[in-house]
Motif scaffolding. Structure first.
Motif, PDB file in Angstrom:
ATOM      1  N   MET A 138      42.747  47.605  41.303  1.00 28.34           N
ATOM      2  CA  MET A 138      42.715  48.949  40.707  1.00 28.34           C
ATOM      3  C   MET A 138      41.886  48.892  39.423  1.00 28.34           C
ATOM      4  SD  MET A 138      46.504  50.678  41.025  1.00 28.34           S
ATOM      5  CE  MET A 138      47.315  49.581  39.864  1.00 28.34           C
ATOM      6  N   ASP A 139      40.790  49.638  39.397  1.00 28.42           N
ATOM      7  CA  ASP A 139      39.988  49.643  38.166  1.00 28.42           C
ATOM      8  C   ASP A 139      39.794  51.049  37.578  1.00 28.42           C
ATOM      9  OD1 ASP A 139      38.171  50.643  40.020  1.00 28.42           O
ATOM     10  OD2 ASP A 139      36.521  49.333  39.406  1.00 28.42           O
ATOM     11  N   ARG A 140      40.552  52.031  38.083  1.00 31.78           N
ATOM     12  CA  ARG A 140      40.488  53.374  37.502  1.00 31.78           C
ATOM     13  C   ARG A 140      41.680  54.193  37.966  1.00 31.78           C
ATOM     14  NH1 ARG A 140      35.955  56.953  40.791  1.00 31.78           N
ATOM     15  NH2 ARG A 140      36.701  56.506  42.907  1.00 31.78           N
ATOM     16  N   GLU A 189      34.738  43.307  38.678  1.00 30.36           N
ATOM     17  CA  GLU A 189      34.390  41.887  38.658  1.00 30.36           C
ATOM     18  C   GLU A 189      35.632  41.001  38.558  1.00 30.36           C
ATOM     19  OE1 GLU A 189      33.060  44.257  36.759  1.00 30.36           O
ATOM     20  OE2 GLU A 189      31.124  44.424  37.794  1.00 30.36           O
ATOM     21  N   THR A 190      36.559  41.321  37.644  1.00 35.69           N
ATOM     22  CA  THR A 190      37.745  40.466  37.501  1.00 35.69           C
ATOM     23  C   THR A 190      38.637  40.560  38.733  1.00 35.69           C
ATOM     24  OG1 THR A 190      39.005  42.198  36.351  1.00 35.69           O
ATOM     25  CG2 THR A 190      37.718  40.661  34.985  1.00 35.69           C
ATOM     26  N   ASP A 204      39.537  37.231  40.686  1.00 33.65           N
ATOM     27  CA  ASP A 204      40.935  36.821  40.851  1.00 33.65           C
ATOM     28  C   ASP A 204      41.311  36.735  42.326  1.00 33.65           C
ATOM     29  OD1 ASP A 204      41.140  36.776  38.112  1.00 33.65           O
ATOM     30  OD2 ASP A 204      42.318  38.618  37.952  1.00 33.65           O
ATOM     31  N   SER A 205      40.822  37.677  43.126  1.00 31.74           N
ATOM     32  CA  SER A 205      41.143  37.668  44.560  1.00 31.74           C
ATOM     33  C   SER A 205      40.570  36.430  45.229  1.00 31.74           C
ATOM     34  CB  SER A 205      40.601  38.936  45.232  1.00 31.74           C
ATOM     35  OG  SER A 205      41.247  40.095  44.739  1.00 31.74           O
ATOM     36  N   ALA A 220      32.108  50.447  43.107  1.00 35.43           N
ATOM     37  CA  ALA A 220      31.698  49.073  42.820  1.00 35.43           C
ATOM     38  C   ALA A 220      32.794  48.089  43.209  1.00 35.43           C
ATOM     39  CB  ALA A 220      31.342  48.922  41.338  1.00 35.43           C
ATOM     40  N   GLN A 221      34.054  48.433  42.896  1.00 31.50           N
ATOM     41  CA  GLN A 221      35.143  47.541  43.254  1.00 31.50           C
ATOM     42  C   GLN A 221      35.310  47.446  44.762  1.00 31.50           C
ATOM     43  OE1 GLN A 221      39.498  48.314  42.190  1.00 31.50           O
ATOM     44  NE2 GLN A 221      39.083  46.390  41.106  1.00 31.50           N
ATOM     45  N   LEU A 222      35.206  48.576  45.460  1.00 27.14           N
ATOM     46  CA  LEU A 222      35.338  48.563  46.914  1.00 27.14           C
ATOM     47  C   LEU A 222      34.212  47.749  47.557  1.00 27.14           C
ATOM     48  CD1 LEU A 222      36.376  52.281  47.550  1.00 27.14           C
ATOM     49  CD2 LEU A 222      37.850  50.255  47.662  1.00 27.14           C
TER      50      LEU A 222
END
Length: 431
Positions: A160-162, A173-174, A178-179, A207-209
């Motif tokens: 989750m980044d938002r 990125e983190t 981490d994953s 970007a995260q997806l």
């Protein structure tokens, strides 16, 4: 070698499409050696083949099936089950996010993981696809506890980044870094399997997806799990956030997250094109009836899914779901099907909670059945567990009636014992 005598039920096909999809041995014998199934069949045929001195566990009058498989559940939400809210999104803000904040504490995560696994095993669930929190320690705690019990578990760190509290937020990125570290630490170690886990599209940037999709490509035998098309308000929000996507499901496909071993919770508001893409890509739907009814999200359409050839399994979705019991989940799935004009026979419901779930996850031959070599995860169900069950099942005229009574009237009390990798990990009423 260990031998278990009882009535035996397991599947080799989906009863919705084949009349001969199941194996039923009214007086059966299950043979287990070194944590794997050796054979399952009629007692009279197999008993004579046993090596001298083989221990025989007599569960006559009870029913042995493969262990239940829960394809969508949130272990951090154990403590907030049965929390009131007018809908999905306010429920997340009021209860879910504050509860998950506590998993920054590894000791809290470890205590909750132990209780969570106790509940699964008490209800006869031997494998689950589990959402942890954004904290890597929450994943470590669950896999460590499951490893102590030799359980086949699939789990992952939520991304989750938002659109979530700052104290539960990672970055694209983190989250990916981490994953990947967790994949390297846990995936295929013992019976642990890793799931790349964006919570749902609104709480992840594109970007995260996309980074999650890159991980899914780099590690093709990992799992992907997320939510899709659960709630009408959520679907409208996704359209606003991702206007370039054809549909909510298309958000994930554009990012490389639709593939075999991808399991998406809910899938209520899919259209025909979405269902066709699910079937074509090998992704599966985790149907969560108690959660969908509790949050008023909608009714899953089993008939439409079957027409499209979608892979389907059942799931509790605790804490939106209101029970860890797959029997209670069958109970509500039956009613959901009736409300949409479909009918779920009990044989189909037991299939969806065992071999059907294993197929949805790409794990047929590993769990979910009694084919030789399959991991020996199984449960002992007691048709006389409660006075009402005893009274109803005493005059069942068919296997379908017996299974239907267990599904509609049963709960954790109907699970007399649970075995994982051939070891007894739960027994009812144990002192």
């Amino acid at each position: 070698m260990q031998a278990y005598r009882a009535s035996l039920l397991h599947f080799h096909a989906d009863p919705a499409f084949r009349d001969d999809a199941h194996h039923w041995h009214e007086d059966g014998l299950l043979l287990v050696d070194e944590g794997r199934v050796v054979a399952a069949g009629d007692y009279d045929a197999l008993h004579a083949t046993l090596p001298q001195g083989t221990p025989l566990h007599d569960y006559s009058g009870k029913l042995i099936t493969p262990g239940f498989i829960d394809t969508h559940v949130h272990y951090p939400q154990t403590d907030m089950i049965a929390s009131p809210a007018p809908g999905l999104l306010p429920w997340l803000d009021t209860y879910t996010f504050p509860t998950e904040r506590q998993f920054a504490d590894p000791a809290h995560a470890a205590r909750t993981a132990e209780f969570f696994l106790d509940e699964l095993l008490r209800c006869g669930t031997t494998t689950a696809m589990v959402y942890c929190t954004v904290h890597a320690a929450s994943v470590d705690a669950l896999f460590a506890a499951a490893g102590q019990r030799q359980l086949r578990m699939v789990a992952g760190k939520v991304l989750m980044d938002r659109h979530c509290p700052e104290w539960l937020r990672d970055t694209a990125e983190t989250g990916a870094r981490d994953s990947e570290a967790l994949i390297r630490r846990w995936h295929n170690k013992g019976r642990a399997l890793y799931a790349i886990t964006p919570r749902f599209a609104p709480t992840s940037s594109e970007a995260q997806l996309r980074l999650a999709g890159e991980l899914a490509t780099a590690w093709p035998d990992t799992f992907v799990q997320s939510h899709v098309s659960e709630n009408a308000d959520e679907c409208r929000w996704v359209r606003e956030l991702f206007p370039q996507a054809r549909s909510y499901l298309d958000v994930y496909e554009r990012c490389g997250l639709l593939r075999p071993r991808a399991v998406y919770g809910h899938c209520i508001w899919l259209d025909d094109a979405d269902r066709a893409r699910m079937a074509a890509t090998g992704a599966a739907a985790a149907v969560c009836p108690t959660s969908n009814l509790f949050l008023g999200s909608g009714l899953f359409d089993f008939a439409q899914a079957d027409r499209a050839g979608m892979r389907v399994a059942l799931a509790t979705d605790v804490g939106g779901g209101t029970s860890f019991s797959m029997l209670q989940t069958m109970n509500e799935a039956y009613k959901v099907a009736r409300l949409t004009g479909s009918y779920l026979p009990a044989l189909r419901m037991f299939y969806l909670a065992t071999l059907g779930a294993a197929r949805a996850m790409g794990l047929e031959g590993t769990i979910g059945g009694f084919a030789p070599g399959t991991e020996a995860d199984f449960i002992v169900l007691d048709p006389q567990a409660t006075p009402l069950l005893q009274r109803r099942t005493s005059h069942c005229a068919s296997l379908e009636e017996l299974l239907f009574a267990l599904a509609l009237l049963g709960d954790d009390r109907a699970v007399a014992a649970t075995y994982a990798a051939g070891n007894r990990v739960h027994v009812r009423d144990a002192a």
